[in-house]
Design an enzyme around this catalytic site. Structure first.
Site, mmCIF file in Angstrom:
data_model
loop_
_atom_site.group_PDB
_atom_site.id
_atom_site.type_symbol
_atom_site.label_atom_id
_atom_site.label_comp_id
_atom_site.label_asym_id
_atom_site.label_seq_id
_atom_site.Cartn_x
_atom_site.Cartn_y
_atom_site.Cartn_z
ATOM 1 C CB SER A 58 1.642 -11.093 -7.660
ATOM 2 O OG SER A 58 2.838 -11.846 -7.572
ATOM 3 C CG ASP A 60 6.837 -11.347 -7.310
ATOM 4 O OD1 ASP A 60 7.393 -11.896 -6.354
ATOM 5 O OD2 ASP A 60 7.000 -11.692 -8.496
ATOM 6 C CE1 TYR A 61 2.842 -7.794 -9.189
ATOM 7 C CE2 TYR A 61 0.475 -7.973 -8.942
ATOM 8 C CZ TYR A 61 1.609 -8.080 -9.724
ATOM 9 O OH TYR A 61 1.491 -8.473 -11.036
ATOM 10 N N GLY A 62 4.426 -6.723 -2.869
ATOM 11 C CA GLY A 62 4.609 -6.164 -1.544
ATOM 12 C C GLY A 62 3.455 -6.472 -0.607
ATOM 13 C CB ALA A 64 -0.788 -5.794 -3.229
#
Length: 307
Positions: A58, A60-62, A64
């Protein structure tokens, strides 16, 4: 390479391993634990080398997504790649606050374009609407129309919803989502029947929280993700007695995999030994029917049941 069972992800026709990798663990600081670039690369390649072919991430996952692009984009043909939309593009993570979400066409398109660049790919196999907005919000911003436009352009193959009650039943009735990502575990059983409803509507089922929300916090692997209340319910239900000497985390994974309509269960870790243990548990297969039925009976008496 382990011979991990594959299942068809609903009407997408995609064949995915029943154990997937959840890349949230790769987000790094400040919201996650630190991991070096070298170790992140080794872990992602180990995931693929081990036979897992489904990766969920995502915006949202920094960092990643960037790590996926940096370390395994050259192996893109080996995995089904799922990300999310609605996450606010340009938001910087903080230690104590999750990211805001905006479902406008501009933000969704910008998010998908950003994910493509970060992961060095020309398409996302699945884009899931994040944080289960209501049907009214989806219609207000024509979210489905935006995603179908991205499909037409070849940037997105299938669309999904990362959904929960109370809105998920409306999402299922809309008949437009190819997959649903739904929380489910031995401890978190609220969506047990919803999973069946979504699957019966032709959607593929991606489970999240199927290990971290299912193993008691005393377990070495479950401790990374599960809180103390999980251990209380596990003990109240007497699952250690029922499952015998098998580690609690393994039992939690196998419980999730036994749901007849689960397609893949995304589990994240930074520890290669935990990854290997998760795969080993998966290879032991689902729980026997009588053990599964008794576990649900005991969990129901302990207070966890479908809604």
């Amino acid at each position: 390479m382990a011979d991990i069972e594959k299942r068809t992800l609903g009407r997408t026709g995609l064949e995915v391993t029943i154990l997937g990798y959840g890349a949230m663990e790769l987000r790094g600081e400040p919201r996650g634990r630190a991991i070096s670039e070298a170790d992140a690369g080794k872990l992602l390649n180990t995931v693929l080398d081990s036979g897992i072919n489904f990766i969920d991430t995502s915006i949202d996952y920094g960092i990643a997504e960037e790590r996926i692009g940096r370390h395994i984009s050259h192996r893109r043909s080996e995995y089904v790649l799922a990300s999310k939309c609605g996450c606010l593009v340009g938001w910087e993570p903080t230690a104590d606050k999750g990211g805001p979400h905006e479902y406008t066409k501009a933000n969704i398109v910008a998010g998908v374009e950003q994910s493509l660049r970060r992961m060095k790919t020309d398409h996302l196999d699945i884009v899931q609407v994040h944080m289960t907005p209501s049907k009214a919000v989806l219609e207000e911003h024509d979210v489905v129309g935006t995603l179908k436009g991205l499909q037409t352009q070849g940037k997105v193959r299938f669309i999904g919803m990362s959904g929960t009650l109370p809105h998920i039943r409306d999402h299922i009735k809309m008949g437009v989502f190819d997959v649903f990502q739904i929380p489910y575990s031995a401890i978190q059983r609220e969506h047990e029947d919803v999973i069946t409803e979504a699957a019966n509507a032709g959607a593929g089922i991606i489970i999240r929280g199927g290990a971290g929300r299912g193993a008691p916090s005393g377990d070495a692997r479950g401790k990374e993700r599960a809180g103390g209340e999980m251990a209380d319910i596990w003990q109240k239900a007497g699952l250690d007695d029922l499952m015998g000497s098998e580690p609690a985390m393994d039992c939690a994974l196998r419980f999730t995999h036994t749901h007849p309509h689960m397609t893949t269960n995304i589990v994240g870790t930074l520890n290669p030994k935990h990854l290997a243990a998760n795969i080993a548990a998966t290879l032991r297969g689902p729980l026997p029917a009588d053990i599964y039925a008794e576990a649900k009976k005991r969990l129901g008496a302990a207070g966890t049941r479908p809604e």
